[in-house]
Enzyme design. Sequence first.
Site, short mmCIF file in Angstrom:
data_model
loop_
_atom_site.label_atom_id
_atom_site.label_comp_id
_atom_site.label_asym_id
_atom_site.label_seq_id
_atom_site.Cartn_x
_atom_site.Cartn_y
_atom_site.Cartn_z
N ASN A 39 68.48 54.33 49.21
CA ASN A 39 67.53 53.22 49.24
C ASN A 39 68.08 52.19 50.23
OD1 ASN A 39 65.90 51.03 48.76
ND2 ASN A 39 66.66 50.64 46.68
N TRP A 40 67.53 52.20 51.43
CA TRP A 40 68.08 51.33 52.48
C TRP A 40 67.69 49.86 52.29
CZ3 TRP A 40 67.49 54.20 57.88
CH2 TRP A 40 68.14 55.44 57.80
N LYS A 41 66.75 49.62 51.40
CA LYS A 41 66.26 48.25 51.16
C LYS A 41 65.78 47.63 52.49
CE LYS A 41 69.23 48.10 47.17
NZ LYS A 41 69.91 47.32 46.16
N HIS B 22 61.56 48.76 41.24
CA HIS B 22 62.97 48.41 41.48
C HIS B 22 63.20 46.99 40.97
CE1 HIS B 22 66.70 47.42 43.44
NE2 HIS B 22 66.90 48.72 43.61
N GLU C 130 64.78 44.59 42.11
CA GLU C 130 64.64 43.53 43.12
C GLU C 130 63.16 43.16 43.30
OE1 GLU C 130 66.95 45.44 46.16
OE2 GLU C 130 68.78 44.97 45.05
N GLU D 157 68.89 51.86 36.41
CA GLU D 157 69.66 50.98 37.29
C GLU D 157 69.95 49.67 36.56
OE1 GLU D 157 69.25 52.03 41.67
OE2 GLU D 157 67.68 50.62 41.22
N GLY E 270 74.49 46.33 43.59
CA GLY E 270 75.05 45.55 44.70
C GLY E 270 76.25 44.70 44.32
N SER F 9 75.81 50.46 42.32
CA SER F 9 77.17 50.56 42.86
C SER F 9 77.73 51.98 42.83
CB SER F 9 78.11 49.58 42.14
OG SER F 9 77.68 48.25 42.40
N GLY G 219 72.22 52.39 47.00
CA GLY G 219 71.82 51.30 47.89
C GLY G 219 72.83 51.12 49.01
P1 PGA Z 1 73.60 49.54 45.15
O1 PGA Z 1 72.01 49.51 44.97
O2 PGA Z 1 74.00 50.99 45.28
O3 PGA Z 1 73.85 48.75 46.39
O4 PGA Z 1 74.19 48.94 43.93
C1 PGA Z 1 71.33 50.50 44.21
C2 PGA Z 1 69.86 50.22 44.20
O5 PGA Z 1 69.48 49.03 44.17
O6 PGA Z 1 69.04 51.14 44.23
#
Ligand code: PGA
Length: 259
Positions: free
Chosen positions: A9-11, A103, A105, A175, A181, A221, A242
């Site tokens: 997931n490159w966001k 997600h 976010e 998640e 993150g 993470s 991520g």
């Molecule tokens: P992260 O993000 O691996 O940077 O913790 C995971 C995600 O939000 O899908």
Amino acid sequence: MRQKLIAGNWKMNGLSEEGLRLAEGIVDRRLRDIEHGGEISRACELLLCPPFTLLAQIRPFLGGTGIALGGQDCHPELSGAHTGDISAAMLMDLGCEYVIVGHSERRQDHGESDDLVRAKANAALQAGLTPIVCIGETESQREQGQTQAVLRSQLEGSLPELDGREAMRLVVAYEPVWAIGTGKSADVQDVTDAHSGIRSYLAECFGSDLAQGVRVLYGGSVKPENAAKLLSLDNVDGALVGGASLKLEDFWAIATSCP
Ligand code: PGA
């Protein structure tokens, strides 16, 4: 047996040059693996979810690699007067097979409710995509011992309407919000408990045989140092990655950690 799914997931990261370089790097590793017998390719399916702006440019690289393409979100309608939004049908048109919905976010930044997430997941299925429905508790919910209740209520509210064998088209991603993150991944016991709770809920909805076909990913993470341990747990059918998915070496190391 469920094949593991390792999704990047490159966001909101990746301008063309760096994004294409990353995609090319992953494709190159994948093709080398296939040339050498395809051990890693059999162990896991790879999925790239770059930003919308890169989907059309990345797609041609993926031909013949078996690497899937996915969007990071979609609108609950398939078309219409929704300025700035992208529909599941558009993602399908670009060659996507998957779309992430719900997600944390998006739940946080855009106030997305379970109802909206469910509508997006339904739209994804209608367009022919596999929705990856994200759920997860916050740190304070965890501290108050509410994790299982929160996950159950998010599943109740956000899973799409599916019956019978259609359930196999679903992917759920656990998640924990506090692990995203932050560098703090959930520990083995947290992940084991959460994933077995999710599997039990899926069994209540679809019956235990069909529930066995649904892939449940862990995200938060995931990195080369913890991937092998997490991916070897019962009921962990892959990872939603991520930060580490933006680094070729790290993403490939996670993919090669699949047992
Ligand atoms: P992260 O993000 O691996 O940077 O913790 C995971 C995600 O939000 O899908």
